[in-house]
Design a protein around this motif. Structure first.
Motif, PDB file in Angstrom:
ATOM      1  N   PRO A  38       1.056  -0.949   0.126  1.00 17.15           N
ATOM      2  CA  PRO A  38       1.792   0.280   0.428  1.00 17.15           C
ATOM      3  C   PRO A  38       0.866   1.389   0.927  1.00 17.15           C
ATOM      4  CG  PRO A  38       2.025  -0.321  -1.906  1.00 17.15           C
ATOM      5  CD  PRO A  38       1.113  -1.310  -1.282  1.00 17.15           C
ATOM      6  N   VAL A  39       1.289   2.035   1.972  1.00 14.17           N
ATOM      7  CA  VAL A  39       0.502   3.108   2.576  1.00 14.17           C
ATOM      8  C   VAL A  39       1.448   4.230   2.999  1.00 14.17           C
ATOM      9  CG1 VAL A  39       0.569   2.055   4.871  1.00 14.17           C
ATOM     10  CG2 VAL A  39      -1.276   3.620   4.305  1.00 14.17           C
ATOM     11  N   GLU A  40       0.966   5.447   2.870  1.00 12.64           N
ATOM     12  CA  GLU A  40       1.739   6.624   3.280  1.00 12.64           C
ATOM     13  C   GLU A  40       1.085   7.205   4.534  1.00 12.64           C
ATOM     14  OE1 GLU A  40       4.469   7.714   1.729  1.00 12.64           O
ATOM     15  OE2 GLU A  40       4.294   6.124   0.236  1.00 12.64           O
ATOM     16  N   PRO A  41       1.731   7.083   5.682  1.00 13.86           N
ATOM     17  CA  PRO A  41       1.142   7.656   6.891  1.00 13.86           C
ATOM     18  C   PRO A  41       1.122   9.180   6.824  1.00 13.86           C
ATOM     19  CG  PRO A  41       3.288   6.679   7.363  1.00 13.86           C
ATOM     20  CD  PRO A  41       3.002   6.447   5.915  1.00 13.86           C
ATOM     21  N   LEU A  44      -1.851  12.778  12.460  1.00 14.23           N
ATOM     22  CA  LEU A  44      -3.102  12.513  13.169  1.00 14.23           C
ATOM     23  C   LEU A  44      -3.736  11.181  12.784  1.00 14.23           C
ATOM     24  CD1 LEU A  44      -4.620  16.106  13.034  1.00 14.23           C
ATOM     25  CD2 LEU A  44      -3.300  15.058  14.876  1.00 14.23           C
ATOM     26  N   ARG A  45      -2.901  10.155  12.726  1.00 15.55           N
ATOM     27  CA  ARG A  45      -3.347   8.773  12.488  1.00 15.55           C
ATOM     28  C   ARG A  45      -3.989   8.552  11.133  1.00 15.55           C
ATOM     29  NH1 ARG A  45      -6.859   7.056  17.506  1.00 15.55           N
ATOM     30  NH2 ARG A  45      -8.019   6.404  15.677  1.00 15.55           N
ATOM     31  N   GLY A  46      -3.815   9.452  10.230  1.00 14.83           N
ATOM     32  CA  GLY A  46      -4.371   9.264   8.896  1.00 14.83           C
ATOM     33  C   GLY A  46      -3.443   8.441   8.031  1.00 14.83           C
ATOM     34  N   ARG A  47      -3.922   8.139   6.844  1.00 15.18           N
ATOM     35  CA  ARG A  47      -3.082   7.442   5.877  1.00 15.18           C
ATOM     36  C   ARG A  47      -3.579   7.776   4.483  1.00 15.18           C
ATOM     37  NH1 ARG A  47      -5.191   1.348   7.222  1.00 15.18           N
ATOM     38  NH2 ARG A  47      -7.274   1.641   6.400  1.00 15.18           N
ATOM     39  N   ARG A  48      -2.664   7.699   3.541  1.00 12.15           N
ATOM     40  CA  ARG A  48      -2.993   7.955   2.142  1.00 12.15           C
ATOM     41  C   ARG A  48      -2.341   6.854   1.311  1.00 12.15           C
ATOM     42  NH1 ARG A  48      -5.887  10.766   4.497  1.00 12.15           N
ATOM     43  NH2 ARG A  48      -6.321  12.987   4.256  1.00 12.15           N
ATOM     44  N   PHE A  49      -2.843   6.714   0.095  1.00 14.34           N
ATOM     45  CA  PHE A  49      -2.387   5.641  -0.779  1.00 14.34           C
ATOM     46  C   PHE A  49      -1.935   6.217  -2.113  1.00 14.34           C
ATOM     47  CE2 PHE A  49      -5.434   3.920   2.164  1.00 14.34           C
ATOM     48  CZ  PHE A  49      -4.852   2.732   2.578  1.00 14.34           C
ATOM     49  N   ASP A  50      -0.763   5.794  -2.551  1.00  9.77           N
ATOM     50  CA  ASP A  50      -0.259   6.129  -3.879  1.00  9.77           C
ATOM     51  C   ASP A  50      -0.846   5.079  -4.816  1.00  9.77           C
ATOM     52  OD1 ASP A  50       1.214   6.123  -6.260  1.00  9.77           O
ATOM     53  OD2 ASP A  50       3.041   6.759  -5.250  1.00  9.77           O
ATOM     54  N   LEU A  51      -1.753   5.487  -5.692  1.00  8.73           N
ATOM     55  CA  LEU A  51      -2.461   4.545  -6.542  1.00  8.73           C
ATOM     56  C   LEU A  51      -1.508   3.706  -7.385  1.00  8.73           C
ATOM     57  CD1 LEU A  51      -5.102   3.346  -7.491  1.00  8.73           C
ATOM     58  CD2 LEU A  51      -5.299   5.221  -9.138  1.00  8.73           C
ATOM     59  N   ALA A  52      -0.457   4.311  -7.905  1.00  7.15           N
ATOM     60  CA  ALA A  52       0.508   3.561  -8.710  1.00  7.15           C
ATOM     61  C   ALA A  52       1.167   2.457  -7.877  1.00  7.15           C
ATOM     62  CB  ALA A  52       1.559   4.500  -9.296  1.00  7.15           C
ATOM     63  N   ALA A  53       1.516   2.763  -6.640  1.00  5.10           N
ATOM     64  CA  ALA A  53       2.150   1.769  -5.766  1.00  5.10           C
ATOM     65  C   ALA A  53       1.168   0.656  -5.410  1.00  5.10           C
ATOM     66  CB  ALA A  53       2.683   2.440  -4.503  1.00  5.10           C
ATOM     67  N   VAL A  54      -0.082   1.013  -5.166  1.00  2.00           N
ATOM     68  CA  VAL A  54      -1.094   0.003  -4.845  1.00  2.00           C
ATOM     69  C   VAL A  54      -1.338  -0.894  -6.055  1.00  2.00           C
ATOM     70  CG1 VAL A  54      -3.501  -0.391  -4.177  1.00  2.00           C
ATOM     71  CG2 VAL A  54      -2.177   1.426  -3.060  1.00  2.00           C
ATOM     72  N   ARG A  55      -1.418  -0.295  -7.238  1.00  2.00           N
ATOM     73  CA  ARG A  55      -1.628  -1.101  -8.451  1.00  2.00           C
ATOM     74  C   ARG A  55      -0.447  -2.043  -8.688  1.00  2.00           C
ATOM     75  NH1 ARG A  55      -3.570   2.116 -13.418  1.00  2.00           N
ATOM     76  NH2 ARG A  55      -4.544   0.126 -13.914  1.00  2.00           N
ATOM     77  N   THR A  56       0.769  -1.587  -8.439  1.00  2.00           N
ATOM     78  CA  THR A  56       1.938  -2.453  -8.572  1.00  2.00           C
ATOM     79  C   THR A  56       1.860  -3.600  -7.575  1.00  2.00           C
ATOM     80  OG1 THR A  56       3.299  -0.638  -9.376  1.00  2.00           O
ATOM     81  CG2 THR A  56       4.461  -2.525  -8.422  1.00  2.00           C
ATOM     82  N   TRP A  57       1.493  -3.294  -6.351  1.00  2.00           N
ATOM     83  CA  TRP A  57       1.346  -4.317  -5.304  1.00  2.00           C
ATOM     84  C   TRP A  57       0.335  -5.368  -5.756  1.00  2.00           C
ATOM     85  CZ3 TRP A  57      -2.764  -5.419  -1.796  1.00  2.00           C
ATOM     86  CH2 TRP A  57      -2.420  -6.240  -0.723  1.00  2.00           C
ATOM     87  N   HIS A  58      -0.794  -4.924  -6.289  1.00  2.00           N
ATOM     88  CA  HIS A  58      -1.803  -5.868  -6.766  1.00  2.00           C
ATOM     89  C   HIS A  58      -1.280  -6.689  -7.937  1.00  2.00           C
ATOM     90  CE1 HIS A  58      -5.451  -5.125  -4.461  1.00  2.00           C
ATOM     91  NE2 HIS A  58      -5.090  -3.861  -4.416  1.00  2.00           N
ATOM     92  N   SER A  59      -0.550  -6.082  -8.828  1.00  2.00           N
ATOM     93  CA  SER A  59      -0.069  -6.794 -10.029  1.00  2.00           C
ATOM     94  C   SER A  59       0.957  -7.863  -9.665  1.00  2.00           C
ATOM     95  CB  SER A  59       0.520  -5.816 -11.036  1.00  2.00           C
ATOM     96  OG  SER A  59       1.771  -5.325 -10.586  1.00  2.00           O
ATOM     97  N   MET A  60       1.533  -7.763  -8.489  1.00  2.00           N
ATOM     98  CA  MET A  60       2.511  -8.759  -8.038  1.00  2.00           C
ATOM     99  C   MET A  60       1.813  -9.973  -7.442  1.00  2.00           C
ATOM    100  SD  MET A  60       5.321  -6.087  -6.523  1.00  2.00           S
ATOM    101  CE  MET A  60       6.197  -7.346  -5.633  1.00  2.00           C
ATOM    102  N   GLY A  61       0.493 -10.021  -7.585  1.00  2.00           N
ATOM    103  CA  GLY A  61      -0.239 -11.197  -7.147  1.00  2.00           C
ATOM    104  C   GLY A  61      -0.765 -11.131  -5.740  1.00  2.00           C
ATOM    105  N   GLU A  62      -0.803  -9.937  -5.170  1.00  2.00           N
ATOM    106  CA  GLU A  62      -1.333  -9.811  -3.814  1.00  2.00           C
ATOM    107  C   GLU A  62      -2.837  -9.999  -3.842  1.00  2.00           C
ATOM    108  OE1 GLU A  62       0.592  -9.850  -1.308  1.00  2.00           O
ATOM    109  OE2 GLU A  62       2.376  -9.578  -2.511  1.00  2.00           O
ATOM    110  N   PRO A  63      -3.417 -10.401  -2.709  1.00  2.00           N
ATOM    111  CA  PRO A  63      -4.864 -10.634  -2.642  1.00  2.00           C
ATOM    112  C   PRO A  63      -5.658  -9.438  -3.122  1.00  2.00           C
ATOM    113  CG  PRO A  63      -3.786 -11.319  -0.630  1.00  2.00           C
ATOM    114  CD  PRO A  63      -2.750 -10.618  -1.454  1.00  2.00           C
ATOM    115  N   GLY A  64      -6.688  -9.697  -3.860  1.00  2.00           N
ATOM    116  CA  GLY A  64      -7.564  -8.645  -4.348  1.00  2.00           C
ATOM    117  C   GLY A  64      -7.103  -8.021  -5.640  1.00  2.00           C
ATOM    118  N   GLY A  65      -5.940  -8.416  -6.132  1.00  2.00           N
ATOM    119  CA  GLY A  65      -5.379  -7.817  -7.327  1.00  2.00           C
ATOM    120  C   GLY A  65      -5.808  -8.459  -8.602  1.00  2.00           C
TER     121      GLY A  65
END
Length: 65
Positions: A38-41, A44-65
Motif C-alpha cells: 500500500p502506498v499513498e501518492p 509531484l511524483r512523491g509517495r508516502r506509506f501508512d506504516l499500519a497498512a504496510v505492516r498489515t500487508w506484510h502480515s498477510m504473507g507478502e514478500p519481505g514480511g
C-alpha cells in the motif's frame, strides 16, 4: 519490529523512513510497491506509506514480511 512510539507514528512515512524502519534498500521498497504494498501518492511524483497498512500487508504473507 515495533512502530515508533511517538505521536508522529500516525503520520505517513517517506520512502527513506520506511527503508530505515525495515532496514531495506530503496530497490526493495520499489519492488514491494510493484508487488502491491500500500502506498499513498502525493503531489509531484512523491509517495508516502501508512506504516499500519504496510505492516498489515506484510502480515498477510507478502514478500519481505
Amino acid at each position: 519490529m515495533q512502530p515508533p512510539s511517538d505521536p508522529a507514528a500516525a503520520r505517513l512515512l517517506t520512502t527513506r523512513e520506511l527503508m530505515d524502519f525495515y532496514s531495506v534498500s530503496n530497490w526493495t521498497v520499489n519492488r514491494w510497491v510493484q508487488m502491491g504494498c500500500p502506498v499513498e501518492p502525493v503531489r509531484l511524483r512523491g509517495r508516502r506509506f501508512d506504516l499500519a497498512a504496510v505492516r498489515t500487508w506484510h502480515s498477510m504473507g507478502e514478500p519481505g514480511g
